[in-house]
Motif scaffolding. Sequence first.
Motif, mmCIF file in Angstrom:
data_model
loop_
_atom_site.group_PDB
_atom_site.id
_atom_site.type_symbol
_atom_site.label_atom_id
_atom_site.label_comp_id
_atom_site.label_asym_id
_atom_site.label_seq_id
_atom_site.Cartn_x
_atom_site.Cartn_y
_atom_site.Cartn_z
ATOM 1 N N VAL A 138 24.673 -12.004 46.081
ATOM 2 C CA VAL A 138 24.451 -10.816 46.910
ATOM 3 C C VAL A 138 24.599 -11.161 48.392
ATOM 4 O O VAL A 138 25.192 -10.412 49.169
ATOM 5 C CB VAL A 138 23.054 -10.218 46.630
ATOM 6 N N TRP A 139 24.075 -12.301 48.778
ATOM 7 C CA TRP A 139 24.046 -12.679 50.195
ATOM 8 C C TRP A 139 25.396 -13.185 50.701
ATOM 9 O O TRP A 139 25.802 -12.894 51.828
ATOM 10 C CB TRP A 139 22.983 -13.752 50.399
ATOM 11 N N ASN A 140 26.122 -13.922 49.877
ATOM 12 C CA ASN A 140 27.334 -14.610 50.331
ATOM 13 C C ASN A 140 28.491 -13.632 50.538
ATOM 14 O O ASN A 140 28.675 -12.689 49.764
ATOM 15 C CB ASN A 140 27.741 -15.674 49.310
ATOM 16 N N THR A 141 29.276 -13.870 51.576
ATOM 17 C CA THR A 141 30.466 -13.069 51.852
ATOM 18 C C THR A 141 31.690 -13.966 51.758
ATOM 19 O O THR A 141 31.863 -14.870 52.597
ATOM 20 C CB THR A 141 30.401 -12.442 53.261
ATOM 21 N N PRO A 142 32.551 -13.769 50.765
ATOM 22 C CA PRO A 142 33.723 -14.641 50.613
ATOM 23 C C PRO A 142 34.674 -14.508 51.794
ATOM 24 O O PRO A 142 34.817 -13.433 52.386
ATOM 25 C CB PRO A 142 34.379 -14.132 49.321
ATOM 26 N N ARG A 166 37.979 -22.522 46.186
ATOM 27 C CA ARG A 166 37.226 -22.643 47.438
ATOM 28 C C ARG A 166 35.961 -21.790 47.396
ATOM 29 O O ARG A 166 34.910 -22.195 47.895
ATOM 30 C CB ARG A 166 38.093 -22.230 48.629
ATOM 31 N N ILE A 167 36.074 -20.606 46.797
ATOM 32 C CA ILE A 167 34.910 -19.711 46.714
ATOM 33 C C ILE A 167 33.801 -20.348 45.892
ATOM 34 O O ILE A 167 32.615 -20.266 46.229
ATOM 35 C CB ILE A 167 35.310 -18.349 46.107
ATOM 36 N N THR A 168 34.175 -20.979 44.788
ATOM 37 C CA THR A 168 33.169 -21.532 43.863
ATOM 38 C C THR A 168 32.711 -22.932 44.236
ATOM 39 O O THR A 168 31.804 -23.463 43.591
ATOM 40 C CB THR A 168 33.717 -21.541 42.430
ATOM 41 N N THR A 169 33.344 -23.539 45.248
ATOM 42 C CA THR A 169 32.939 -24.891 45.648
ATOM 43 C C THR A 169 32.507 -24.953 47.106
ATOM 44 O O THR A 169 32.476 -26.039 47.691
ATOM 45 C CB THR A 169 34.089 -25.900 45.404
ATOM 46 N N ASP A 170 32.190 -23.797 47.692
ATOM 47 C CA ASP A 170 31.715 -23.832 49.071
ATOM 48 C C ASP A 170 30.330 -24.486 49.111
ATOM 49 O O ASP A 170 29.751 -24.832 48.084
ATOM 50 C CB ASP A 170 31.708 -22.437 49.697
ATOM 51 N N ALA A 171 29.797 -24.665 50.315
ATOM 52 C CA ALA A 171 28.550 -25.418 50.467
ATOM 53 C C ALA A 171 27.397 -24.791 49.686
ATOM 54 O O ALA A 171 26.628 -25.497 49.018
ATOM 55 C CB ALA A 171 28.191 -25.520 51.949
ATOM 56 N N ALA A 172 27.288 -23.468 49.731
ATOM 57 C CA ALA A 172 26.171 -22.797 49.057
ATOM 58 C C ALA A 172 26.277 -22.953 47.539
ATOM 59 O O ALA A 172 25.285 -23.263 46.869
ATOM 60 C CB ALA A 172 26.144 -21.312 49.436
#
Length: 228
Positions: A138-142, A166-172
Amino acid sequence: MTEATSLVHIVDSPLRFFRSRVQMSPNWMLALSPVIAAAVMTVTAAGIINFKVRPHIEAAMSEIGVDVAQVPAGAIAAFGLIAGAVGYLAMFGAMALTVVVLDLLFAQSGRARRLVEFAGFAFVSQLPLAILGLALAVWNTPEPLRLPADATLAEFPNIIAEYQGRITTDAAQSTLRMIGIYFGLWLAALQATALRVVSGFSVGGAWAAGILLAVLFVVAPYALPQLW
């Protein structure tokens, strides 16, 4: 429901919880509710991420000359979510089966149904992780998908795959996966506790079972993708 058999007490006193529950008739609705709740939240999080990513992908498709109307994106997304739900439930089934097999090999207690019930209760440990994943979705914005200037239609599937990676391996997301390891170890420990109570495993035997479960369902799923 007595205090010891309340589901919340699997968190602070799993041995007491299982020992109290083993004296009661199986409650399949209560036992499977953590599994279903965790699966629903996990799939919902994936759906939210897909909903946020989809406009970026469609914009890139239009930019490269693909007719978005000809791509059944909704059906593809729905299939992915169903597959995700089935995969989560299959993971529960595989873990429950492993616990039952360990009982058959080393205890022959004849209480397979009770072990499956307790395997469901153990998934209470996955609810905080599922809540975290849902909150992150909910919080993350791709980030937008930016096509290379010389991108071709033939390269587009690889570009999409890299973008989704990249979306699934970002820092969060990477932090969430690391946290998930600890929740997975907690799940394995609860399953081992169930074997101690239901099957009469010794302390050493329960430790060995917990380590095996952790290797199969926590370490291996995390380590194998790193080897590719």
